[in-house]
Design a protein around this motif. Structure first.
Motif, PDB file in Angstrom:
ATOM      1  N   MET A  44       0.768  -0.990   0.077  1.00  0.00           N
ATOM      2  CA  MET A  44       0.082   0.092  -0.042  1.00  0.00           C
ATOM      3  C   MET A  44       0.803   1.139   0.043  1.00  0.00           C
ATOM      4  SD  MET A  44      -3.083   1.170   2.821  1.00  0.00           S
ATOM      5  CE  MET A  44      -1.966   1.617   4.084  1.00  0.00           C
ATOM      6  N   ALA A  45       0.568   2.113  -0.778  1.00  0.00           N
ATOM      7  CA  ALA A  45       1.484   3.439  -0.959  1.00  0.00           C
ATOM      8  C   ALA A  45       0.905   4.375   0.135  1.00  0.00           C
ATOM      9  CB  ALA A  45       1.341   4.062  -2.562  1.00  0.00           C
ATOM     10  N   GLU A 103      13.215   0.160  -7.826  1.00  0.00           N
ATOM     11  CA  GLU A 103      11.741   0.038  -8.201  1.00  0.00           C
ATOM     12  C   GLU A 103      11.629  -1.334  -8.761  1.00  0.00           C
ATOM     13  OE1 GLU A 103      10.511   3.117 -10.605  1.00  0.00           O
ATOM     14  OE2 GLU A 103      10.275   4.491  -8.825  1.00  0.00           O
ATOM     15  N   ARG A 104      12.593  -1.957  -9.065  1.00  0.00           N
ATOM     16  CA  ARG A 104      12.430  -3.480  -9.679  1.00  0.00           C
ATOM     17  C   ARG A 104      13.194  -4.272  -8.958  1.00  0.00           C
ATOM     18  NH1 ARG A 104      12.317   0.396 -12.888  1.00  0.00           N
ATOM     19  NH2 ARG A 104      11.214   0.740 -14.872  1.00  0.00           N
ATOM     20  N   ASN A 105      13.813  -4.003  -7.801  1.00  0.00           N
ATOM     21  CA  ASN A 105      14.438  -5.014  -6.737  1.00  0.00           C
ATOM     22  C   ASN A 105      13.360  -5.784  -6.104  1.00  0.00           C
ATOM     23  OD1 ASN A 105      15.497  -6.175  -4.469  1.00  0.00           O
ATOM     24  ND2 ASN A 105      17.209  -4.479  -4.775  1.00  0.00           N
ATOM     25  N   PRO A 106      13.435  -7.103  -6.345  1.00  0.00           N
ATOM     26  CA  PRO A 106      12.237  -7.637  -5.965  1.00  0.00           C
ATOM     27  C   PRO A 106      12.296  -7.730  -4.175  1.00  0.00           C
ATOM     28  CG  PRO A 106      14.033  -9.420  -6.546  1.00  0.00           C
ATOM     29  CD  PRO A 106      14.311  -8.018  -7.041  1.00  0.00           C
ATOM     30  N   LEU A 107      13.396  -7.261  -3.444  1.00  0.00           N
ATOM     31  CA  LEU A 107      13.363  -6.937  -2.052  1.00  0.00           C
ATOM     32  C   LEU A 107      13.139  -5.777  -1.731  1.00  0.00           C
ATOM     33  CD1 LEU A 107      16.813  -8.744  -1.189  1.00  0.00           C
ATOM     34  CD2 LEU A 107      14.571  -9.788  -1.092  1.00  0.00           C
ATOM     35  N   GLY A 108      12.914  -4.766  -2.579  1.00  0.00           N
ATOM     36  CA  GLY A 108      12.383  -3.547  -2.537  1.00  0.00           C
ATOM     37  C   GLY A 108      13.298  -2.535  -1.651  1.00  0.00           C
ATOM     38  N   VAL A 109      14.860  -2.874  -1.536  1.00  0.00           N
ATOM     39  CA  VAL A 109      15.769  -1.957  -1.081  1.00  0.00           C
ATOM     40  C   VAL A 109      16.682  -1.605  -1.987  1.00  0.00           C
ATOM     41  CG1 VAL A 109      15.467  -3.245   0.992  1.00  0.00           C
ATOM     42  CG2 VAL A 109      17.048  -4.193  -0.431  1.00  0.00           C
ATOM     43  N   VAL A 126      21.352   0.394   3.606  1.00  0.00           N
ATOM     44  CA  VAL A 126      20.099  -0.463   3.019  1.00  0.00           C
ATOM     45  C   VAL A 126      19.016   0.449   3.385  1.00  0.00           C
ATOM     46  CG1 VAL A 126      19.090  -2.391   2.672  1.00  0.00           C
ATOM     47  CG2 VAL A 126      21.408  -2.421   3.076  1.00  0.00           C
ATOM     48  N   ALA A 127      18.270   0.953   2.177  1.00  0.00           N
ATOM     49  CA  ALA A 127      17.010   1.578   2.409  1.00  0.00           C
ATOM     50  C   ALA A 127      16.017   1.103   1.642  1.00  0.00           C
ATOM     51  CB  ALA A 127      17.111   3.173   2.152  1.00  0.00           C
ATOM     52  N   PRO A 128      14.857   0.603   2.306  1.00  0.00           N
ATOM     53  CA  PRO A 128      13.785   0.153   1.816  1.00  0.00           C
ATOM     54  C   PRO A 128      12.967   1.211   0.739  1.00  0.00           C
ATOM     55  CG  PRO A 128      13.120   0.542   3.855  1.00  0.00           C
ATOM     56  CD  PRO A 128      14.491   0.962   3.795  1.00  0.00           C
ATOM     57  N   TYR A 129      12.230   0.654  -0.264  1.00  0.00           N
ATOM     58  CA  TYR A 129      11.449   1.683  -0.774  1.00  0.00           C
ATOM     59  C   TYR A 129      10.372   2.127  -0.059  1.00  0.00           C
ATOM     60  CZ  TYR A 129       9.200   3.391  -4.845  1.00  0.00           C
ATOM     61  OH  TYR A 129       8.490   4.336  -6.107  1.00  0.00           O
ATOM     62  N   PRO A 130      10.053   3.433  -0.025  1.00  0.00           N
ATOM     63  CA  PRO A 130       9.257   3.926   1.034  1.00  0.00           C
ATOM     64  C   PRO A 130       7.544   3.718   0.557  1.00  0.00           C
ATOM     65  CG  PRO A 130      10.458   5.742   0.353  1.00  0.00           C
ATOM     66  CD  PRO A 130      10.871   4.604  -0.566  1.00  0.00           C
ATOM     67  N   GLY A 131       6.905   3.150   1.632  1.00  0.00           N
ATOM     68  CA  GLY A 131       5.712   2.864   1.637  1.00  0.00           C
ATOM     69  C   GLY A 131       5.730   1.301   0.977  1.00  0.00           C
ATOM     70  N   ARG A 132       6.572   0.477   0.681  1.00  0.00           N
ATOM     71  CA  ARG A 132       6.501  -0.824   0.189  1.00  0.00           C
ATOM     72  C   ARG A 132       7.105  -1.874   1.475  1.00  0.00           C
ATOM     73  NH1 ARG A 132       9.717  -1.821  -5.024  1.00  0.00           N
ATOM     74  NH2 ARG A 132       8.366  -0.243  -5.609  1.00  0.00           N
ATOM     75  N   ALA A 133       6.292  -2.816   1.701  1.00  0.00           N
ATOM     76  CA  ALA A 133       6.643  -3.590   2.550  1.00  0.00           C
ATOM     77  C   ALA A 133       7.935  -4.423   2.297  1.00  0.00           C
ATOM     78  CB  ALA A 133       5.567  -4.604   3.087  1.00  0.00           C
ATOM     79  N   GLY A 168      12.792  -7.414   5.673  1.00  0.00           N
ATOM     80  CA  GLY A 168      13.669  -6.840   6.642  1.00  0.00           C
ATOM     81  C   GLY A 168      13.745  -5.502   7.334  1.00  0.00           C
ATOM     82  N   VAL A 169      14.485  -4.653   6.473  1.00  0.00           N
ATOM     83  CA  VAL A 169      14.515  -3.216   6.991  1.00  0.00           C
ATOM     84  C   VAL A 169      13.360  -2.563   6.754  1.00  0.00           C
ATOM     85  CG1 VAL A 169      15.733  -1.051   6.534  1.00  0.00           C
ATOM     86  CG2 VAL A 169      17.288  -3.198   6.517  1.00  0.00           C
ATOM     87  N   ARG A 170      12.860  -1.578   7.532  1.00  0.00           N
ATOM     88  CA  ARG A 170      11.940  -0.949   7.066  1.00  0.00           C
ATOM     89  C   ARG A 170      11.600   0.387   7.989  1.00  0.00           C
ATOM     90  NH1 ARG A 170      10.890  -3.386  11.919  1.00  0.00           N
ATOM     91  NH2 ARG A 170       9.387  -2.620  13.465  1.00  0.00           N
ATOM     92  N   TRP A 171      10.799   1.437   7.427  1.00  0.00           N
ATOM     93  CA  TRP A 171      10.806   2.555   7.986  1.00  0.00           C
ATOM     94  C   TRP A 171      10.064   3.040   9.199  1.00  0.00           C
ATOM     95  CZ3 TRP A 171      14.344   6.128   6.192  1.00  0.00           C
ATOM     96  CH2 TRP A 171      14.707   5.769   4.856  1.00  0.00           C
ATOM     97  N   LEU A 172      10.577   3.329  10.247  1.00  0.00           N
ATOM     98  CA  LEU A 172       9.543   3.563  11.263  1.00  0.00           C
ATOM     99  C   LEU A 172       9.074   5.075  11.531  1.00  0.00           C
ATOM    100  CD1 LEU A 172      11.641   1.991  14.279  1.00  0.00           C
ATOM    101  CD2 LEU A 172       9.692   1.080  13.169  1.00  0.00           C
ATOM    102  N   VAL A 173       9.909   5.843  10.835  1.00  0.00           N
ATOM    103  CA  VAL A 173       9.413   7.245  10.270  1.00  0.00           C
ATOM    104  C   VAL A 173       9.959   7.434   8.775  1.00  0.00           C
ATOM    105  CG1 VAL A 173      10.001   9.598  10.793  1.00  0.00           C
ATOM    106  CG2 VAL A 173       9.840   8.055  12.737  1.00  0.00           C
TER     107      VAL A 173
END
Length: 154
Positions: free
Chosen positions: A1-2, A28-34, A106-113, A116-121
């Motif tokens: 969900m965006a 945007e094409r990385n299957p891990l979203g990072v 390592v940064a996850p794509y914002p809004g994409r689950a 592993g790594v995820r945004w808390l803020v």
């Protein structure tokens, strides 16, 4: 969900990459979203152990309308607080690692689950970072609260 503002956050994050278009395309094409992003250009990251990082974030949320971006790794064993570039090389705190010039995060794509790594803020896209002095105060407050809690258990 965006999440609203995701595209703005994406633009801000990839602006730190040596080649923002290539970074965005790969991300945007990385299957891990990072993606790997360089620290030390637009921001540094101070990495706290989870047992200090989580309560520090709680205190920051009381002190600030909006802290800068915060990452958590799998299991919240470490939290990364985005601070102004140059902070990591000057930081003297014990047990806090810094990612500055020459380091990559390592940064996850914002809004994409991700798994592993995820945004808390989530980054706001406007470059809001946490002031290191405020972060240090929040760390001291979080540590003091933990000590007080331990004292009540004894």
């Amino acid at each position: 969900m965006a999440i609203p503002g995701d595209k703005t956050a994406v633009e801000w994050l990839v602006s730190a990459a040596p080649d923002p278009d290539a970074c965005r395309w790969q991300w945007e094409r990385n299957p891990l979203g990072v993606a790997l992003l360089p620290a030390g250009r637009r921001w540094d990251v101070l990495i706290l152990p989870g047992e200090l990082g989580r309560p520090t974030l709680d205190v920051l949320r009381l002190l600030l309308d909006r802290p800068g971006p915060v990452l958590a790794d799998f299991g919240d064993s470490r939290l990364g607080f985005f601070v102004p570039a140059g902070t990591a090389s000057r930081w003297l705190g014990t047990g806090v690692r810094g990612a500055g010039r020459g380091a990559w995060i390592v940064a996850p794509y914002p809004g994409r689950a991700t798994g592993g790594v995820r945004w808390l803020v989530l980054p706001d896209g406007e470059g809001t970072l946490t002031d290191p002095a405020v972060l240090e105060l929040a760390m001291h407050e979080a540590a003091a609260r933990a000590l007080a809690k331990e004292g009540r258990r004894s």
